[in-house]
Write an enzyme that holds these catalytic residues in place. Structure first.
Site, PDB file in Angstrom:
ATOM      1  N   SER A  75       0.856  -1.140   0.020  1.00  0.00           N
ATOM      2  CA  SER A  75      -0.061   0.049   0.185  1.00  0.00           C
ATOM      3  C   SER A  75       0.952   1.272   0.001  1.00  0.00           C
ATOM      4  O   SER A  75       1.799   1.480   0.835  1.00  0.00           O
ATOM      5  CB  SER A  75      -0.984   0.085   1.383  1.00  0.00           C
ATOM      6  OG  SER A  75      -1.379   1.437   1.357  1.00  0.00           O
ATOM      7  N   GLY A 134     -13.785   6.459  10.015  1.00  0.00           N
ATOM      8  CA  GLY A 134     -15.175   6.334   9.994  1.00  0.00           C
ATOM      9  C   GLY A 134     -15.992   6.285   8.592  1.00  0.00           C
ATOM     10  O   GLY A 134     -17.275   6.397   8.587  1.00  0.00           O
ATOM     11  N   ASP A 183     -21.576  -1.072   5.204  1.00  0.00           N
ATOM     12  CA  ASP A 183     -20.545  -0.206   4.610  1.00  0.00           C
ATOM     13  C   ASP A 183     -19.884  -0.799   3.044  1.00  0.00           C
ATOM     14  O   ASP A 183     -19.689  -0.230   2.035  1.00  0.00           O
ATOM     15  CB  ASP A 183     -19.129  -0.225   5.421  1.00  0.00           C
ATOM     16  CG  ASP A 183     -19.742   0.283   6.759  1.00  0.00           C
ATOM     17  OD1 ASP A 183     -20.522   0.770   7.006  1.00  0.00           O
ATOM     18  OD2 ASP A 183     -18.627   0.214   7.808  1.00  0.00           O
TER      19      ASP A 183
HETATM   20  C1  GLA Z   1     -19.751   0.419  11.064  1.00  0.00           C
HETATM   21  C2  GLA Z   1     -20.126  -1.109  10.626  1.00  0.00           C
HETATM   22  C3  GLA Z   1     -21.466  -1.215  10.079  1.00  0.00           C
HETATM   23  C4  GLA Z   1     -22.453  -0.558  10.783  1.00  0.00           C
HETATM   24  C5  GLA Z   1     -21.936   1.004  11.465  1.00  0.00           C
HETATM   25  C6  GLA Z   1     -22.900   1.323  12.361  1.00  0.00           C
HETATM   26  O1  GLA Z   1     -19.355   1.268  10.142  1.00  0.00           O
HETATM   27  O2  GLA Z   1     -19.097  -1.509   9.627  1.00  0.00           O
HETATM   28  O3  GLA Z   1     -21.849  -2.422   9.479  1.00  0.00           O
HETATM   29  O4  GLA Z   1     -22.757  -1.249  11.697  1.00  0.00           O
HETATM   30  O5  GLA Z   1     -20.625   0.757  12.036  1.00  0.00           O
HETATM   31  O6  GLA Z   1     -24.173   1.871  11.975  1.00  0.00           O
END
Ligand code: GLA
Length: 401
Positions: A75, A134, A183
């Site tokens: 990476s 996040g 995600d």
């Molecule tokens: C992280 C997880 C998701 C979801 C969110 C909270 O991003 O990967 O699957 O649970 O937290 O909504």
């Protein structure tokens, strides 16, 4: 984040470095985006709805197949880790704690799911998402790896939805993070100009136009990353499972499959059956967040952004107080945002314990919003926040470069 998302600088770097690192040419180039969730937090592993959109920023990768069984990863964001090599046959959960657990997990999960991977590959990654913020840089690596596998090994049955599943499976098993599907799904299935209203119970989904008119989405990065995120996340999952098991002891609810299938009225009536007050509070967040998400999406469909924004604020309060996944820095950012003229809504986004907030702000107030947040946040925490003016982008794809 730029309007056309193609980050030419990264692509040029990848091309040059592929030759330098592996001494050969790449065969295919790919991109998978990060995501931001607008509402529906911690509902995806409770059978509920989520409402994320893919972002223009994400992870880029180049791949060339090998004649042997070796996988090699590198990476450009983590040059200190060097080239990591592993034999296909040596992939196994717990093998590594390095960043390569993410792509390795996807190779491992694809094989587990019966997809034939007869030879190895050299793979180079580079991304323009802030890591650990996040915005799902890990899911973007997973989906990108899944797409590379689909293309490199000509696996037509490996659809984008299965790629999302395999990415999640890799992360759950290989990395020990019990994440839901949101995600990976957003990264694989994103659509420009739209958010995805996904029912994680049935996996049915709908693209909802995100036309904010004279307002925009602003992501604020607190630059705070708390340790033990995945263990705290896994704790929340367990607490939800305990709450569900208590509810299922009520004969009329014995067949209930998930917390999100319990409506608010029934929850109010039976919540005392959840013995542990912490688990009860977690379940209350989940049940009410599910209802909020439904209301928010129907408000958006009516162009009622004011209501959407208020529901975002309520979501934050619930995540802060009942689900306890916020932190002082993020609370400061949201609570300050609520006081700034032109802000329709602001909340923590994603798994929590640091990371980013997402706000809907009137375009004409955007500069003032960022200026005020920057000034007051820096004064209070001595951290310079980062801002990304975001818009919904498309899911993972092959690049024509
Ligand atoms: C992280 C997880 C998701 C979801 C969110 C909270 O991003 O990967 O699957 O649970 O937290 O909504």
């Amino acid at each position: 984040m730029m309007k056309s998302n193609m980050n030419i600088e990264i692509i040029d770097n990848l091309k040059r470095n592929f030759r330098e690192v592996y001494g050969r040419h790449y065969e295919g180039a790919y991109f998978a985006p990060g995501r931001v969730n607008l509402i529906g937090e911690h509902t995806d592993y409770n059978g509920g709805h989520v409402f994320p959109c893919a972002l223009p920023a994400g992870t880029y990768g180049m791949i060339a197949p090998r004649g042997d069984q070796q996988l090699r990863f590198y990476s450009l964001n983590l040059p200190e880790s060097g080239v990591v090599s592993v034999e296909l046959g040596d992939l196994s959960p717990g093998r590594t704690e390095a960043w390569t657990a993410y792509p390795e997990g996807v190779f491992w999960a694809a094989q587990k799911e019966g997809f034939a991977i007869p030879f190895g590959a050299d793979i180079l990654f580079a991304g323009d998402l802030p890591g650990g913020s996040g915005l799902s840089s890990s899911a973007s690596i997973e989906v990108l790896t899944g797409l590379m596998i689909q293309q490199t090994y000509s696996l037509e049955d490996l659809t984008m939805e299965r790629i999302a599943r395999i990415g999640q499976m890799g992360e759950n098993t290989y990395c020990g993070m019990q994440c839901g599907i949101m995600d990976q799904f957003a990264s694989a299935m994103g659509k420009e100009g739209h958010a995805i209203y996904l029912d994680t119970d049935t996996m049915e989904y709908e693209y909802v136009p995100l036309d904010l008119k004279e307002r925009e989405l602003i992501i604020t990065n607190s630059k705070v990353k708390h340790s033990l995120v995945s263990s705290a996340y896994n704790d929340r999952r367990r607490e939800c499972a305990t709450a569900l098991a208590d509810i299922q002891k009520i004969p009329a609810f014995a067949e209930v499959k998930s917390l999100c299938s319990i409506n608010e009225e029934a929850f109010e009536q039976y919540k005392e059956q959840i013995l542990d007050p912490v688990c009860r509070a977690r379940a209350e967040h989940v049940v009410k967040e599910e209802a909020r998400t439904e209301k928010a999406v129907s408000a958006l469909r009516k162009n009622d952004i004011e209501t959407f924004g208020k529901l975002m604020n309520e979501s934050h309060i619930s995540l802060r107080d009942r689900y306890q996944v916020s932190c002082p820095e993020i609370d400061f950012l949201t609570e300050l945002a609520w006081q700034i003229p032109g802000v329709l809504g602001s909340r923590i986004t994603g798994g929590g314990f640091g990371g980013c907030t997402i706000s809907i702000v009137e375009t004409e107030s955007a500069e003032a919003f960022m200026g005020r947040i920057r000034g007051e946040y820096e004064k209070r925490f001595h951290i310079r926040p980062e801002f990304y003016r975001a818009w919904p982008w498309e899911g993972a794809k092959k690049l024509d470069v």
